[in-house]
Design a protein around this motif. Sequence first.
Motif, mmCIF file in Angstrom:
data_model
loop_
_atom_site.group_PDB
_atom_site.id
_atom_site.type_symbol
_atom_site.label_atom_id
_atom_site.label_comp_id
_atom_site.label_asym_id
_atom_site.label_seq_id
_atom_site.Cartn_x
_atom_site.Cartn_y
_atom_site.Cartn_z
ATOM 1 N N VAL A 1 -38.033 -30.987 20.439
ATOM 2 C CA VAL A 1 -37.522 -31.612 21.657
ATOM 3 C C VAL A 1 -36.274 -32.415 21.314
ATOM 4 C CG1 VAL A 1 -38.018 -33.178 23.569
ATOM 5 C CG2 VAL A 1 -39.843 -31.739 22.629
ATOM 6 N N ASP A 2 -35.193 -32.116 22.017
ATOM 7 C CA ASP A 2 -33.886 -32.729 21.772
ATOM 8 C C ASP A 2 -33.619 -33.777 22.850
ATOM 9 O OD1 ASP A 2 -31.106 -32.966 20.881
ATOM 10 O OD2 ASP A 2 -30.620 -31.794 22.673
ATOM 11 N N ILE A 3 -33.248 -34.993 22.428
ATOM 12 C CA ILE A 3 -33.099 -36.119 23.360
ATOM 13 C C ILE A 3 -31.652 -36.630 23.310
ATOM 14 C CG2 ILE A 3 -34.066 -38.334 24.073
ATOM 15 C CD1 ILE A 3 -36.387 -37.552 21.987
ATOM 16 N N PRO A 4 -30.952 -36.644 24.443
ATOM 17 C CA PRO A 4 -29.537 -37.050 24.447
ATOM 18 C C PRO A 4 -29.353 -38.550 24.292
ATOM 19 C CG PRO A 4 -30.282 -36.671 26.686
ATOM 20 C CD PRO A 4 -31.429 -36.274 25.776
ATOM 21 N N GLY A 5 -28.123 -38.942 24.000
ATOM 22 C CA GLY A 5 -27.786 -40.346 23.863
ATOM 23 C C GLY A 5 -27.520 -41.016 25.203
ATOM 24 N N TRP A 6 -27.167 -42.292 25.134
ATOM 25 C CA TRP A 6 -26.934 -43.095 26.335
ATOM 26 C C TRP A 6 -25.826 -42.507 27.196
ATOM 27 C CZ3 TRP A 6 -22.833 -46.846 27.489
ATOM 28 C CH2 TRP A 6 -23.123 -47.638 28.622
ATOM 29 N N GLY B 1 -30.323 -44.722 30.275
ATOM 30 C CA GLY B 1 -30.403 -45.981 29.544
ATOM 31 C C GLY B 1 -31.574 -46.859 29.903
ATOM 32 N N ASP B 2 -32.728 -46.267 30.173
ATOM 33 C CA ASP B 2 -33.946 -47.031 30.450
ATOM 34 C C ASP B 2 -35.002 -46.611 29.431
ATOM 35 O OD1 ASP B 2 -36.191 -48.295 31.401
ATOM 36 O OD2 ASP B 2 -35.874 -47.733 33.500
ATOM 37 N N PRO B 3 -34.905 -47.107 28.188
ATOM 38 C CA PRO B 3 -35.792 -46.617 27.132
ATOM 39 C C PRO B 3 -37.268 -46.893 27.376
ATOM 40 C CG PRO B 3 -34.516 -48.505 26.371
ATOM 41 C CD PRO B 3 -33.928 -48.086 27.671
ATOM 42 N N LEU B 4 -37.614 -48.010 28.012
ATOM 43 C CA LEU B 4 -39.031 -48.300 28.268
ATOM 44 C C LEU B 4 -39.635 -47.227 29.162
ATOM 45 C CD1 LEU B 4 -38.976 -52.180 28.792
ATOM 46 C CD2 LEU B 4 -39.670 -50.895 26.761
ATOM 47 N N ARG B 5 -38.931 -46.884 30.228
ATOM 48 C CA ARG B 5 -39.402 -45.828 31.119
ATOM 49 C C ARG B 5 -39.430 -44.487 30.412
ATOM 50 N NH1 ARG B 5 -35.031 -43.857 35.129
ATOM 51 N NH2 ARG B 5 -34.365 -43.049 33.096
ATOM 52 N N ASP B 6 -38.373 -44.217 29.628
ATOM 53 C CA ASP B 6 -38.237 -42.893 29.025
ATOM 54 C C ASP B 6 -39.239 -42.660 27.901
ATOM 55 O OD1 ASP B 6 -36.249 -42.221 30.777
ATOM 56 O OD2 ASP B 6 -34.615 -42.859 29.452
ATOM 57 N N LEU C 1 -39.099 -34.190 17.022
ATOM 58 C CA LEU C 1 -38.203 -34.848 17.968
ATOM 59 C C LEU C 1 -36.855 -35.087 17.296
ATOM 60 C CD1 LEU C 1 -40.665 -37.557 19.381
ATOM 61 C CD2 LEU C 1 -40.341 -35.197 20.155
ATOM 62 N N VAL C 2 -35.787 -34.692 17.984
ATOM 63 C CA VAL C 2 -34.432 -34.891 17.476
ATOM 64 C C VAL C 2 -33.683 -35.745 18.487
ATOM 65 C CG1 VAL C 2 -32.274 -33.785 16.786
ATOM 66 C CG2 VAL C 2 -34.463 -32.664 16.301
ATOM 67 N N GLY C 3 -33.197 -36.920 18.067
ATOM 68 C CA GLY C 3 -32.546 -37.821 19.005
ATOM 69 C C GLY C 3 -31.180 -38.284 18.546
ATOM 70 N N TRP C 4 -30.247 -38.276 19.476
ATOM 71 C CA TRP C 4 -28.874 -38.717 19.219
ATOM 72 C C TRP C 4 -28.711 -40.119 19.813
ATOM 73 C CZ3 TRP C 4 -24.246 -35.186 21.153
ATOM 74 C CH2 TRP C 4 -23.028 -35.699 20.688
ATOM 75 N N SER C 5 -28.344 -41.105 19.003
ATOM 76 C CA SER C 5 -28.078 -42.463 19.457
ATOM 77 C C SER C 5 -29.316 -43.054 20.153
ATOM 78 C CB SER C 5 -26.856 -42.458 20.379
ATOM 79 O OG SER C 5 -26.353 -43.748 20.580
ATOM 80 N N LEU C 6 -29.203 -43.451 21.421
ATOM 81 C CA LEU C 6 -30.353 -44.011 22.128
ATOM 82 C C LEU C 6 -31.494 -42.997 22.210
ATOM 83 C CD1 LEU C 6 -31.634 -46.308 23.776
ATOM 84 C CD2 LEU C 6 -30.510 -45.368 25.811
ATOM 85 N N GLY C 7 -31.154 -41.723 22.206
ATOM 86 C CA GLY C 7 -32.194 -40.705 22.193
ATOM 87 C C GLY C 7 -33.075 -40.821 20.968
ATOM 88 N N GLY C 8 -32.500 -41.252 19.860
ATOM 89 C CA GLY C 8 -33.283 -41.455 18.652
ATOM 90 C C GLY C 8 -34.223 -42.646 18.768
ATOM 91 N N VAL C 9 -33.786 -43.689 19.483
ATOM 92 C CA VAL C 9 -34.655 -44.846 19.720
ATOM 93 C C VAL C 9 -35.903 -44.399 20.486
ATOM 94 C CG1 VAL C 9 -34.862 -47.074 20.896
ATOM 95 C CG2 VAL C 9 -32.735 -46.479 19.706
ATOM 96 N N ILE C 10 -35.687 -43.571 21.500
ATOM 97 C CA ILE C 10 -36.801 -43.063 22.304
ATOM 98 C C ILE C 10 -37.710 -42.194 21.449
ATOM 99 C CG2 ILE C 10 -37.383 -41.611 24.292
ATOM 100 C CD1 ILE C 10 -34.626 -42.545 25.476
#
Length: 261
Positions: A73-78, A109-114, A135-144
């Motif tokens: 699963v790929d997760i985009p940044g902010w 940009g709502d990491p708690l919800r995401d 899980l592969v995350g770029w920037s904020l996507g990585g935080v999630i």
Amino acid sequence: MLNRLSADSLLAAAGVRTRASERTDAGSLARPSGPPTTRTALGELGSALDAVRLAGALPRLSAAPRGDGHLVVDIPGWRAPELTGLPLRRYLKRLGHDARGWGFGTNTGDPLRDVERLGARVLELVEEKGTPASLVGWSLGGVIAREVARRHPEAVRRVITYGTPVTGGAAYTTIARAYGGGVDPDADRVARRLDATSPIRVPLTVLFSRRDGVVSWQACIDRRSPSVEHVEVSSTHLGMGFDPDVWAIVADRLAAGPESR
């Protein structure tokens, strides 16, 4: 010797060879003190040049280890649309991975919800597939991605992040510079508490770059997770998603079997 070094540098600049290096000394690297400098941030204007290296890197990217069909699963940044990860996902699919977008469009940009909704989606997909997901995350996507793995380690095989701050939240990003923000002590306290009481135990690969003009590279260093490795690349923050060195590392780590958990 000088000619050899020049040739190697040219090949790396063209993408034929990698500029990435594994960092076993990450724990001794400098700690973050603020957002990237203005000079580093301006370097983001040349991000398109990172994608140019893809052409020269095609032979080594084609020779990457094959996937075993597990879910990625790929997760985009902010503020980035889901389409930003499409080139990487197509590449991973060609290697045999079941690579998919996170399914929620632009990261607003709502990491708690995401974290909540992605966690639920990952659990559903993993139940369908019968095996854990990466899980592969770029920037904020990585935080999630990190927080989903923290909450649901049984459902996550591996996490790979690039350009992702693991300390201080937005305090060490250009967002803080733009809006005059300082270090958020509450964010740091929450992160320390979570890492102490519920550390991320799945394998983590952290990619960072000193050319990152959006997130301070020092803030990307994970000094707390027990199963983390660091790889230094040379692209800008915006160029990481199209950097062949990032793609090669992602493909290599995703090909590692579940026994490496």
